[in-house]
Design an enzyme around this catalytic site. Structure first.
Site, short mmCIF file in Angstrom:
data_model
loop_
_atom_site.label_atom_id
_atom_site.label_comp_id
_atom_site.label_asym_id
_atom_site.label_seq_id
_atom_site.Cartn_x
_atom_site.Cartn_y
_atom_site.Cartn_z
N GLN A 127 -17.68 81.73 41.20
CA GLN A 127 -17.81 81.66 42.66
C GLN A 127 -18.03 80.23 43.15
O GLN A 127 -17.48 79.81 44.17
CB GLN A 127 -18.95 82.55 43.12
N ASP A 130 -14.74 78.30 43.57
CA ASP A 130 -13.69 78.99 44.33
C ASP A 130 -13.24 78.16 45.54
O ASP A 130 -13.75 78.31 46.65
CB ASP A 130 -14.21 80.36 44.78
N SER A 133 -11.68 80.08 48.69
CA SER A 133 -12.65 80.67 49.62
C SER A 133 -13.33 79.60 50.47
O SER A 133 -13.50 79.77 51.69
CB SER A 133 -13.70 81.48 48.85
N TYR A 228 -8.03 90.26 47.10
CA TYR A 228 -7.01 89.93 48.09
C TYR A 228 -6.26 91.19 48.51
O TYR A 228 -6.14 92.15 47.74
CB TYR A 228 -6.00 88.92 47.52
#
Length: 376
Positions: A127, A130, A133, A228
């Site tokens: 994360q 990422d 994002s 997604y």
């Protein structure tokens, strides 16, 4: 190990791959950081800021890249730059691998280990790396700000002696990271917000931000393992467009965010739908770089169709380069830190690792990512 960071040469790119704050962190690991002079000027950082953080500032770009062990960039390099990299170097950037087969083959031929930041998996452990994002969140914010600047209306409701001003109506198509941030930003500005997504699972998130979730029955939909939205069939797209037509016609601002990684963006707003919108309306297409959600959109241009403005700004995160660079730099630094060998003080690529298995696309003279190998 030398980590080199060149200036971005892509037209209009204002972001940078490494900010001084993270230079200091990498130097603490034992890395030698070299940056091209002027690297951070577009996002508020001087050469002296980099020097104070422990980086060496270079003026000879070609020599710096040729000697580097690791190269950090935002955008993909040119083919000429790839040929100048030393064999065995590691390149980390947004490589757009599915749309750049010639580049990927060139990287493999040069025996460069290429890490595509778009391919970092959406997992708990990854994360902090990422990039999609982090940049999408800023794109959603910037899209609303751009729309507000193009609109002839203010966003909030106002009670004035001259009468009541109604809030603008904003319709956001797609409730992923970018869409949710767009919803939150539009609501903060006082707009009346509606949103649609093919994934029913996001309805609760949309409502939690104060927006109305629009339900359109397009049949069975879902999302990928990475979170997604799955691509719709042609029939499903037709049903979606029919359901959105009325809402678009009533909206002052429409923001489209639908993208399918590795494929052309679906066309969601047709010419007929645009013709039905009110003069003075604004449409912002976040998917313009992958083909666009809006029929007739032009990359890096704002065009007008029968009084409706269609905004096709290609790099919306670049509209807020200070924070976009900070977030990208943080993502890249997290990746380097995760796979940094403290004993050898070097980056160690273990392709059995789940994260690297996903995002390393070339290594040891081969295209090692199966999906990319098939596409190229």
């Amino acid at each position: 190990m030398t980590v080199a960071v060149p200036k971005e040469t892509h037209a209009g790119e204002t972001r940078t791959a490494l900010v001084p704050e993270h230079v200091a962190k990498l130097v603490a690991l034992g890395a030698k950081i070299e940056v091209e002079s002027g690297l951070g000027l577009s996002c508020g950082h001087s050469d002296m800021d980099y020097t104070r953080a422990g980086a060496a500032v270079r003026t000879d770009r070609a020599a710096m890249l040729a000697a580097a062990d690791v190269i950090l960039q935002v955008r993909k390099p040119t083919l000429d730059e790839v040929s100048a990299l030393r064999e065995g170097a590691v390149l980390i950037a947004l490589l757009d691998p599915f749309q750049s087969p010639e580049l990927i083959r060139a990287l493999a031929s040069r025996s460069v280990s290429a890490i595509s930041m778009e391919m970092v998996p959406r997992s708990t452990r990854a994360q902090k790396m990422d990039v999609l994002s982090s940049q999408a969140s800023l794109a959603g914010y910037a899209a609303v700000i751009v729309a507000a600047g193009q609109s002839g209306k203010i966003f909030p409701m106002m009670m004035t002696p001259a009468g009541t001003i109604k809030p603008v109506k904003v319709f956001i198509i797609g409730a992923g990271v970018a869409g949710l941030q767009a919803i939150a930003t539009a609501k903060r500005l006082g707009a009346k917000v509606e949103a649609f997504d093919t994934r029913p699972v996001v309805e609760e998130q949309v409502k939690s931000l104060g927006a109305k979730f629009v339900k359109i029955d397009v049949g069975e939909t879902g999302q990928t393992e990475g979170g997604y939205a799955k691509a719709l069939t042609d029939d499903q797209l037709k049903l979606q467009r029919e359901g959105m037509s009325r809402i678009c016609a009533e909206s002052d601002i429409v923001i489209t965010t639908a993208q399918v990684f590795g494929r052309r963006a679906p066309v969601l707003l047709t010419s007929e739908m645009l013709d039905a919108m009110k003069p003075g309306s604004v449409v912002v297409d976040l998917a313009v770089e992958s083909g666009g959600n809006v029929e007739g959109v032009v990359a890096d241009q704002i065009i007008e169709r029968k009084g409706v403005k269609i905004v096709g700004i290609a790099s919306l995160p670049g509209r807020v380069p200070v924070h976009a660079s900070q977030m990208y730099s943080s993502n890249v630094t997290a990746l380097l830190t995760e796979f940094w060998d403290k004993e050898t003080q070097a980056l160690k690529l273990n392709l059995d690792d789940d994260i690297l298995k996903s995002c390393v696309v070339t290594h040891d003279g081969r295209i090692v990512n199966d999906k990319i190998a098939t596409a190229t």
